[in-house]
Design a protein around this motif. Structure first.
Motif, mmCIF file in Angstrom:
data_model
loop_
_atom_site.group_PDB
_atom_site.id
_atom_site.type_symbol
_atom_site.label_atom_id
_atom_site.label_comp_id
_atom_site.label_asym_id
_atom_site.label_seq_id
_atom_site.Cartn_x
_atom_site.Cartn_y
_atom_site.Cartn_z
ATOM 1 N N PRO A 417 0.808 -1.234 0.000
ATOM 2 C CA PRO A 417 0.000 0.000 0.000
ATOM 3 C C PRO A 417 0.834 1.275 0.000
ATOM 4 O O PRO A 417 0.333 2.331 -0.376
ATOM 5 C CB PRO A 417 -0.835 -0.130 1.282
ATOM 6 N N GLN A 418 2.100 1.186 0.421
ATOM 7 C CA GLN A 418 2.938 2.382 0.497
ATOM 8 C C GLN A 418 3.550 2.760 -0.847
ATOM 9 O O GLN A 418 3.870 3.927 -1.083
ATOM 10 C CB GLN A 418 4.069 2.171 1.518
ATOM 11 N N THR A 419 3.709 1.780 -1.737
ATOM 12 C CA THR A 419 4.393 2.055 -3.005
ATOM 13 C C THR A 419 3.500 1.759 -4.213
ATOM 14 O O THR A 419 3.996 1.604 -5.329
ATOM 15 C CB THR A 419 5.690 1.227 -3.111
ATOM 16 N N THR A 420 2.198 1.671 -3.984
ATOM 17 C CA THR A 420 1.236 1.456 -5.066
ATOM 18 C C THR A 420 0.315 2.664 -5.125
ATOM 19 O O THR A 420 -0.176 3.126 -4.094
ATOM 20 C CB THR A 420 0.415 0.176 -4.837
ATOM 21 N N PHE A 421 0.053 3.155 -6.330
ATOM 22 C CA PHE A 421 -0.654 4.427 -6.500
ATOM 23 C C PHE A 421 -1.804 4.278 -7.505
ATOM 24 O O PHE A 421 -1.708 3.532 -8.479
ATOM 25 C CB PHE A 421 0.316 5.507 -7.001
ATOM 26 N N TYR A 422 -2.901 5.011 -7.222
ATOM 27 C CA TYR A 422 -3.993 5.092 -8.190
ATOM 28 C C TYR A 422 -3.504 5.854 -9.422
ATOM 29 O O TYR A 422 -2.751 6.824 -9.306
ATOM 30 C CB TYR A 422 -5.181 5.857 -7.609
ATOM 31 N N VAL A 423 -3.961 5.445 -10.594
ATOM 32 C CA VAL A 423 -3.629 6.140 -11.836
ATOM 33 C C VAL A 423 -4.922 6.681 -12.439
ATOM 34 O O VAL A 423 -5.874 5.927 -12.669
ATOM 35 C CB VAL A 423 -2.938 5.204 -12.845
ATOM 36 N N THR A 424 -4.960 7.981 -12.674
ATOM 37 C CA THR A 424 -6.093 8.604 -13.364
ATOM 38 C C THR A 424 -5.552 9.432 -14.521
ATOM 39 O O THR A 424 -4.351 9.741 -14.575
ATOM 40 C CB THR A 424 -6.915 9.507 -12.421
ATOM 41 N N TYR A 425 -6.453 9.793 -15.419
ATOM 42 C CA TYR A 425 -6.064 10.588 -16.583
ATOM 43 C C TYR A 425 -7.020 11.772 -16.705
ATOM 44 O O TYR A 425 -8.233 11.622 -16.543
ATOM 45 C CB TYR A 425 -6.096 9.739 -17.855
ATOM 46 N N ASP A 426 -6.469 12.973 -16.968
ATOM 47 C CA ASP A 426 -7.320 14.149 -17.110
ATOM 48 C C ASP A 426 -7.874 14.238 -18.524
ATOM 49 O O ASP A 426 -7.664 13.339 -19.354
ATOM 50 C CB ASP A 426 -6.564 15.425 -16.717
#
Length: 742
Positions: A417-426
């Protein structure tokens, strides 16, 4: 005189005394029971404390539901019977009665039956329902406002109420009121009202209440509705239950509106029973009996406008991206006759008109118009475009529904959980991926109905691996069009729609999966990282020492985050950035995001976990204080000799060393003309990747200071052998730099 003095109190004095006593009693009574009295203050204190506790329970429930449903929007959390009344009376008009589907006991576990009468949860917030019939209503409402609880005010209903077939007195006549509770799609059905010129014009959708203009049977103004489905329009009129008697002499029929028992009431509430009416020659049409049931009335189709075999009168293209609806390319069937010239378009969201187009210039180029709005509610949303003529009549109508896809929510349990990130696009397609999965889900992380799938990225030592969540689905092959039809399925069910099958990938080790993460690609290299920075921690700060790497170039911006929180940015790759005010002995996740300054394009990230801990203090007990000196260096590296040391280190100079800034502790020992310099090496652990062993020229080491004599090391790290001496673990050692002189 003496006799006079022995006489009792006079009548006047007695009256005065009684008056004074009554005043005192009144003052005392008000002090105890008045609005600010002792009892009232105690009552207020208890009520406010209870309401505060209830508000906290509602907030906790909303927070928990956000975590459970991966939905940051709490507008779907609604409960309480009085809220349904508020919806019916149009105090609340942006949700439906069926949206109030959570029992209030589920949210507030200790609520009493009395409190259920005036407490509701509306869009995830606690509300007090103001109602003069509630005991002590004014004070309760006032106290609730003082603790931040909002007020919903119930008022007496006005206008026509939809009674759903009940025999009611409306506009001067008793009749079985129009029933729109079943048989119609609410989002595609609307009331038709008669305007002052006698024209039939569209009113509210039946998701709302009608106005008084909907019908007036006393004056032969009957209830009409308009139903639209994919551009095909049908008009209906409500025939209330009635009985009739033929008058052959006058060649007409006498009609009376009756209830389900065929009884009649006039405007004075005088009732005539069916037995008497039947004796007078009245009869009930057979149409009010269907399948053995008696009907309060029925809807008669007047006519159908349009034809599903030809293009709809009105059509348009609709798209929804990140909660924004875009309507464009509004077209009109060329078969419209001249008398139905369109003079106005209305755009409605969930039964409410939000935009009107009547400007002649815009009407001439309606196909080029682009309409956008973003006030969507959670779940399904209905969008309608209606074309009207000069009389306000409907020329054409088209309703479309935006329904978010229902999928199995992404399972993040297998990732760090510390090194995993949500990815979104604008909207420009630029990546944003700075929020770790420990934090709340971004608002527009995914929406499979918009082909926006859930993405994450894991980051470790220069490597970035991207994954996409594939929720469980079934599919069928369409051989004619050479494509496949996909339907998402709930849970881990193995039941399929006839003709569909579930891919084998959703079965693993004999287990049925709700979905799986598919690896898209890996970017970067441990051996030659695209971006890198050295990080050093003290007990209260973490410092990055510039940005390096193979992808470094001009025109980049460096944004700094700690545990997902933005802290600042730089445009100079050589600049040092410091995170301050941190807790000692706590592990932090540091992220440096690199973007192109001109376009905001994502270029890469540096992610490291580092614990705030200062280097072990230099140990001076082994040196002769009479010939050992502190060695200092200024910012230009110029050396100066300081005071003689004390073995307990009590006179260490303030600026002697700073391991965060690569400023190490140095001493000088001078004996018999020889000068020997030493540097303090505090205990540390280090890591070198396997790929780096094969490429020594590009080798990098990551160093972390350790506290005391600790032998606990992070995964992949090791402690140099030099910190073990004579079987003892040491906190550091003095390394001899060189000896000067003879």
């Amino acid at each position: 005189m003496k006799e006079k003095n022995k006489k009792g109190i006079t009548l006047i004095a007695l009256v005065v005394t009684i008056i004074i006593l009554l005043i005192l009693v009144g003052v005392i009574f008000r002090t105890i029971t008045g609005e600010n009295g002792m009892f009232s203050r105690a009552e207020k204190s208890a009520f406010v404390a209870k309401m505060g506790a209830y508000k906290e329970q509602v907030d906790l429930y909303a927070s928990w539901q956000i975590t459970e449903t991966l939905n940051t929007n709490i507008q779907w959390i609604n409960s309480g019977e009085p809220l349904k009344i508020a919806i019916e009376q149009e105090v609340v008009s942006d949700i439906k009665p069926e949206d109030v589907n959570i029992a209030i006991e589920e949210i507030i576990d200790s609520i009493t039956e009395e409190e259920k009468e005036y407490l509701v949860v509306y869009k995830g917030e606690l509300y007090y329902v103001w109602n003069k019939e509630i005991p002590d209503n004014e004070r309760k409402a006032k106290w609730c406002q003082q603790v931040g609880i909002k007020i919903l005010k119930i008022v007496a209903p006005e206008g026509i109420e939809v009674r759903n077939g009940k025999y009611e007195f409306v506009n001067g006549v008793y009749l079985c009121t129009p029933n729109v509770a079943s048989g119609f799609v609410k989002e595609k059905t609307r009331y038709l009202e008669v305007d002052s010129n006698g024209n039939l014009v569209p009113g509210n959708w039946i998701t709302d209440k009608p106005t008084e203009n909907w019908y007036d049977y006393k004056n032969q103004k009957w209830a009409n509705i308009h139903v639209e489905n994919n551009g095909s329009e049908i008009y209906y009129v409500w025939i209330p239950r009635y009985c009739f008697k033929l008058n052959h002499d006058m060649q007409r029929s006498d009609v009376k509106f009756i209830d389900l028992n065929n009884n009649f009431k006039d405007e004075n509430d005088k009732q005539t029973l069916w037995a008497e009416l039947e004796e007078q020659g009245y009869q009930v049409p057979e149409a009010f009996s269907f399948n053995g049931e008696e009907l309060p009335g029925y809807w008669v189709m007047k006519y159908t406008a349009g034809d599903i075999t030809v293009p709809s009168t009105v059509n348009y293209d609709m798209s929804v991206i990140q909660g924004v609806v875009t309507i464009r390319n509004i077209t009109v069937n060329s078969n419209i006759v001249e008398e139905n010239q369109i003079t106005k378009y209305t755009i409605a969201l969930n039964g409410k008109i939000i935009e009107t187009i009547s400007d002649s210039a815009k009407l001439d180029k309606i196909k080029d118009e682009i309409i956008q709005f973003s006030n969507l509610r959670v779940g399904n949303n209905t969008i309608n475009v209606t074309a009207l003529n000069a009389d306000g009549g409907i020329v054409g109508s088209m309703t479309k529904e935006y329904a978010p896809a229902q999928i199995n929510k992404p399972d993040l349990s297998g990732f760090n959980p510390q090194t995993t990130f949500y990815v979104t696009y604008d909207e420009n397609g630029n990546e944003h991926s700075t929020i770790p999965i420990t934090e709340k889900i971004p608002q527009y992380w995914y929406e499979y109905g918009e082909s926006r799938w859930a993405n994450i990225v894991t980051r470790n030592n220069g490597l970035e691996t991207y994954y996409t969540w594939i929720p469980r689905y079934e599919f069928a092959l369409d051989q004619t069009n050479q494509r496949s039809i996909v339907k998402f399925v709930s849970g881990s069910t193995t039941e399929t729609t006839p003709g569909y099958q579930i891919p084998e990938a959703f079965t693993f080790n004999g287990q049925e999966l709700t979905g799986f993460w598919s690896m898209k690609y890996t970017a970067g290299s441990e051996a030659a990282p695209r971006f890198e920075t050295e990080m050093v921690a003290t007990n209260s700060s973490i410092r990055t020492k510039g940005i390096t790497g193979t992808a470094l170039e001009d025109g980049q911006i460096y944004q700094y985050y700690i545990n997902g929180q933005y802290k600042g940015q730089t445009t100079n790759s050589a600049e040092t950035f410091e995170y301050t005010g941190l807790e000692a002995q706590k592990t932090y996740t540091i992220l440096v995001e690199i973007r192109k300054q001109s376009t905001d394009e994502y270029l890469g990230s540096i992610v490291k976990q580092i614990t705030t801990i200062s280097a072990n203090k230099p140990e001076l007990t082994g040196f002769n204080p009479d010939c050992t000196y502190y060695v200092l260096y200024d910012e230009q590296g110029k050396e100066s000799i300081g005071d003689k040391i004390k073995n307990d280190g009590s006179n260490m100079p303030n600026n002697w060393y700073d391991y965060t800034g690569s400023k190490w502790a140095n001493i000088l020992v001078e004996v018999n003309g020889k000068k020997t310099y030493y540097t303090w090496i505090p205990r540390y652990e280090f890591r070198i990747t396997s790929s780096q062993y094969m490429q020594p020229a590009e080798a990098r080491t990551e160093v972390r200071f350790l506290k005391g004599n600790s032998t606990d090391v992070a995964t992949g790290y090791q402690i140099p052998e030099a910190f073990t001496f004579n079987g003892q673990e040491i906190s550091g050692f003095w390394a001899m730099k060189y000896t000067a002189g003879e």
